[in-house]
Design an enzyme around this catalytic site. Structure first.
Site, PDB file in Angstrom:
ATOM      1  N   TYR A 153       0.852  -1.201   0.000  1.00 59.23           N
ATOM      2  CA  TYR A 153       0.000   0.000   0.000  1.00 59.23           C
ATOM      3  C   TYR A 153       0.885   1.248   0.000  1.00 59.23           C
ATOM      4  O   TYR A 153       0.672   2.175  -0.792  1.00 59.23           O
ATOM      5  CB  TYR A 153      -0.956   0.009   1.205  1.00 59.23           C
ATOM      6  CG  TYR A 153      -1.771   1.294   1.266  1.00 59.23           C
ATOM      7  CD1 TYR A 153      -2.737   1.561   0.297  1.00 59.23           C
ATOM      8  CD2 TYR A 153      -1.539   2.250   2.251  1.00 59.23           C
ATOM      9  CE1 TYR A 153      -3.471   2.755   0.323  1.00 59.23           C
ATOM     10  CE2 TYR A 153      -2.267   3.437   2.283  1.00 59.23           C
ATOM     11  CZ  TYR A 153      -3.226   3.680   1.319  1.00 59.23           C
ATOM     12  OH  TYR A 153      -3.944   4.851   1.333  1.00 59.23           O
ATOM     13  N   LYS A 157       1.301   4.414  -2.805  1.00 62.67           N
ATOM     14  CA  LYS A 157       1.131   5.839  -2.509  1.00 62.67           C
ATOM     15  C   LYS A 157       2.426   6.614  -2.743  1.00 62.67           C
ATOM     16  O   LYS A 157       2.388   7.791  -3.094  1.00 62.67           O
ATOM     17  CB  LYS A 157       0.588   6.016  -1.085  1.00 62.67           C
ATOM     18  CG  LYS A 157      -0.871   5.547  -0.955  1.00 62.67           C
ATOM     19  CD  LYS A 157      -1.798   6.336  -1.881  1.00 62.67           C
ATOM     20  CE  LYS A 157      -3.245   5.942  -1.769  1.00 62.67           C
ATOM     21  NZ  LYS A 157      -4.144   6.736  -2.632  1.00 62.67           N
TER      22      LYS A 157
HETATM   23  P1  NDP Z   1     -13.384   4.779   0.960  1.00 65.91           P
HETATM   24  O1  NDP Z   1     -13.229   3.285   0.962  1.00 65.91           O
HETATM   25  O2  NDP Z   1     -14.413   5.368   1.834  1.00 65.91           O
HETATM   26  O3  NDP Z   1     -13.604   5.298  -0.538  1.00 65.91           O
HETATM   27  C1  NDP Z   1     -12.890   4.739  -1.608  1.00 65.91           C
HETATM   28  C2  NDP Z   1     -13.544   5.159  -2.905  1.00 65.91           C
HETATM   29  O4  NDP Z   1     -12.765   4.622  -3.987  1.00 65.91           O
HETATM   30  C3  NDP Z   1     -14.953   4.617  -3.035  1.00 65.91           C
HETATM   31  O5  NDP Z   1     -15.783   5.617  -3.555  1.00 65.91           O
HETATM   32  C4  NDP Z   1     -14.797   3.474  -4.026  1.00 65.91           C
HETATM   33  O6  NDP Z   1     -15.984   3.394  -4.837  1.00 65.91           O
HETATM   34  C5  NDP Z   1     -13.638   3.964  -4.885  1.00 65.91           C
HETATM   35  N1  NDP Z   1     -12.948   2.843  -5.523  1.00 65.91           N
HETATM   36  C6  NDP Z   1     -12.220   1.874  -4.930  1.00 65.91           C
HETATM   37  N2  NDP Z   1     -11.797   0.982  -5.838  1.00 65.91           N
HETATM   38  C7  NDP Z   1     -12.284   1.402  -7.048  1.00 65.91           C
HETATM   39  C8  NDP Z   1     -12.198   0.891  -8.366  1.00 65.91           C
HETATM   40  N3  NDP Z   1     -11.523  -0.219  -8.648  1.00 65.91           N
HETATM   41  N4  NDP Z   1     -12.813   1.581  -9.363  1.00 65.91           N
HETATM   42  C9  NDP Z   1     -13.497   2.716  -9.088  1.00 65.91           C
HETATM   43  N5  NDP Z   1     -13.609   3.251  -7.863  1.00 65.91           N
HETATM   44  C10 NDP Z   1     -13.013   2.584  -6.848  1.00 65.91           C
HETATM   45  O7  NDP Z   1     -11.936   5.330   1.334  1.00 65.91           O
HETATM   46  P2  NDP Z   1     -11.345   6.813   1.461  1.00 65.91           P
HETATM   47  O8  NDP Z   1     -12.336   7.835   1.134  1.00 65.91           O
HETATM   48  O9  NDP Z   1     -10.659   6.889   2.744  1.00 65.91           O
HETATM   49  O10 NDP Z   1     -10.222   6.723   0.331  1.00 65.91           O
HETATM   50  C11 NDP Z   1     -10.123   7.640  -0.743  1.00 65.91           C
HETATM   51  C12 NDP Z   1      -8.652   7.792  -1.101  1.00 65.91           C
HETATM   52  O11 NDP Z   1      -7.967   8.360   0.008  1.00 65.91           O
HETATM   53  C13 NDP Z   1      -7.932   6.499  -1.420  1.00 65.91           C
HETATM   54  O12 NDP Z   1      -7.074   6.722  -2.516  1.00 65.91           O
HETATM   55  C14 NDP Z   1      -7.120   6.223  -0.159  1.00 65.91           C
HETATM   56  O13 NDP Z   1      -5.971   5.470  -0.417  1.00 65.91           O
HETATM   57  C15 NDP Z   1      -6.794   7.639   0.256  1.00 65.91           C
HETATM   58  N6  NDP Z   1      -6.422   7.828   1.651  1.00 65.91           N
HETATM   59  C16 NDP Z   1      -7.248   7.410   2.658  1.00 65.91           C
HETATM   60  C17 NDP Z   1      -6.876   7.610   3.966  1.00 65.91           C
HETATM   61  C18 NDP Z   1      -7.687   7.111   5.098  1.00 65.91           C
HETATM   62  O14 NDP Z   1      -7.153   6.998   6.222  1.00 65.91           O
HETATM   63  N7  NDP Z   1      -8.977   6.832   4.933  1.00 65.91           N
HETATM   64  C19 NDP Z   1      -5.631   8.300   4.297  1.00 65.91           C
HETATM   65  C20 NDP Z   1      -4.830   8.674   3.165  1.00 65.91           C
HETATM   66  C21 NDP Z   1      -5.234   8.468   1.894  1.00 65.91           C
HETATM   67  P3  NDP Z   1     -16.728   2.035  -5.241  1.00 65.91           P
HETATM   68  O15 NDP Z   1     -16.499   1.048  -4.148  1.00 65.91           O
HETATM   69  O16 NDP Z   1     -18.143   2.455  -5.432  1.00 65.91           O
HETATM   70  O17 NDP Z   1     -16.056   1.660  -6.529  1.00 65.91           O
HETATM   71  C1  8X3 Z   2      -4.210   5.726   4.609  1.00 63.38           C
HETATM   72  C2  8X3 Z   2      -3.562   6.084   5.898  1.00 63.38           C
HETATM   73  O1  8X3 Z   2      -2.082   5.237   7.781  1.00 63.38           O
HETATM   74  O2  8X3 Z   2      -3.716   3.697   6.881  1.00 63.38           O
HETATM   75  O3  8X3 Z   2      -3.448   6.085   3.527  1.00 63.38           O
HETATM   76  O4  8X3 Z   2      -1.770   4.241   5.624  1.00 63.38           O
HETATM   77  S1  8X3 Z   2      -2.741   4.742   6.558  1.00 63.38           S
END
Ligand code: NDP
Ligand code: 8X3
Length: 254
Positions: A153, A157
């Site tokens: 992961y 990133k």
């Molecule tokens: P969620 O799981 O709440 O949202 C993820 C979103 O990505 C959903 O809308 C999902 O939609 C979409 N998604 C996932 N896989 C696919 C795919 N194959 N095709 C199209 N859409 C996809 O997580 P977050 O909102 O937390 O995550 C959003 C971003 O932020 C990610 O890139 C994550 O790595 C990043 N992030 C998150 C952090 C955290 O702690 N939550 C911290 C740092 C970064 P659907 O399932 O409908 O396809």
């Molecule tokens: C998501 C935050 O700390 O789970 O990118 O990697 S962490």
């Protein structure tokens, strides 16, 4: 002139909160994700609450034909995209690398790196043609430092971090801004997905801290998008108050 934003992963978490704040600020939207019922529900709510146009596109970012067909389906609307929020992404699993699940590795690489590239490759020529645009890539603190069990992961990133830097250079002369947003712990569906639907396990990372919300990140995204034209926010790291970096977290009452 009313702007249009294309948001990947708008069915949940950071992407959904970003759709809400952009719509509230009068930005027309193209919301995308795989769960069509959630896209429909969000489109109906946004168009009823705000005076904006919202289109939904259901596709999997891992499938380049689906990505290209969905974007082609936009017809004339495609030329209107001013903002691309590359947000769709996930973590799957949390294991030492020697025990890692290869299917999970492929899922993360295909979504977080290849999916982001497929969508960007389809949309960037439109921005170049228009001579304007703003790309917001959602990376992570995991793209700045690696942590135990985060291996693949974190690698995906780090790749997003490198892609943002590369985009900023290659798109410089085209008048396109590139902003990298790097959140720490945000409580969304992220942890539930990481732990394969296990909601109890998904709560563990947030024990004893107040995590960020999707809305906290969406506000920062809107701030970056809403700067004057000559200002670009290159890179921003946002953590909960209780988190110093990927592996240093101060937990209370455990
Ligand atoms: P969620 O799981 O709440 O949202 C993820 C979103 O990505 C959903 O809308 C999902 O939609 C979409 N998604 C996932 N896989 C696919 C795919 N194959 N095709 C199209 N859409 C996809 O997580 P977050 O909102 O937390 O995550 C959003 C971003 O932020 C990610 O890139 C994550 O790595 C990043 N992030 C998150 C952090 C955290 O702690 N939550 C911290 C740092 C970064 P659907 O399932 O409908 O396809
Ligand atoms: C998501 C935050 O700390 O789970 O990118 O990697 S962490």
């Amino acid at each position: 002139m009313t702007k249009t934003a294309f948001i990947t992963g708008a069915t949940s978490g950071i992407g959904k909160a970003t759709a809400q704040i952009l719509a509230k600020n009068g930005i027309n939207l193209i919301i995308t994700g795989r769960r069509s019922s959630l896209l429909k529900k969000l489109r109906e709510q946004l168009t009823s609450d705000y005076s904006v146009e919202v289109q939904e596109l259901c596709f999997d970012v891992r499938n380049k034909e689906e990505v290209n067909n969905a974007i082609n389906d936009l017809g004339n609307h495609v030329g209107k995209i001013d903002i691309l929020v590359n947000n769709a992404g996930l973590a799957a699993g949390l294991d030492h690398i020697q025990d890692g699940n290869i299917d999970n590795w492929e899922r993360m690489i295909d979504t977080n790196i290849k999916g982001l590239l497929y969508v960007s490759r389809a949309i960037l020529p439109i921005m170049v043609k228009n001579g304007r645009g703003h790309v917001v890539n959602i990376a992570s603190t995991a793209g700045k430092e690696v942590y135990e069990n985060g291996n693949v992961y974190c690698s995906t990133k780090h790749a997003v971090d490198a892609i943002s830097k590369a985009m900023r250079i290659d798109l410089l002369a085209e008048g396109i801004k590139v902003t990298s947003i790097n959140p720490g712990m945000v409580e969304t569906e992220f942890s539930i997905v990481r732990f394969d639907g296990d909601k109890e396990k998904a709560k563990i990372p947030y024990k004893g801290i107040k995590p960020l919300s999707g809305e906290d990140i969406a506000e920062i995204i809107w701030f970056a998008l809403n700067r004057p034209d000559h200002v670009n926010i290159n890179d921003i790291i946002i953590t909960p108050k209780a988190q110093a970096n990927s592996f240093t977290v101060h937990r209370k009452n455990l």
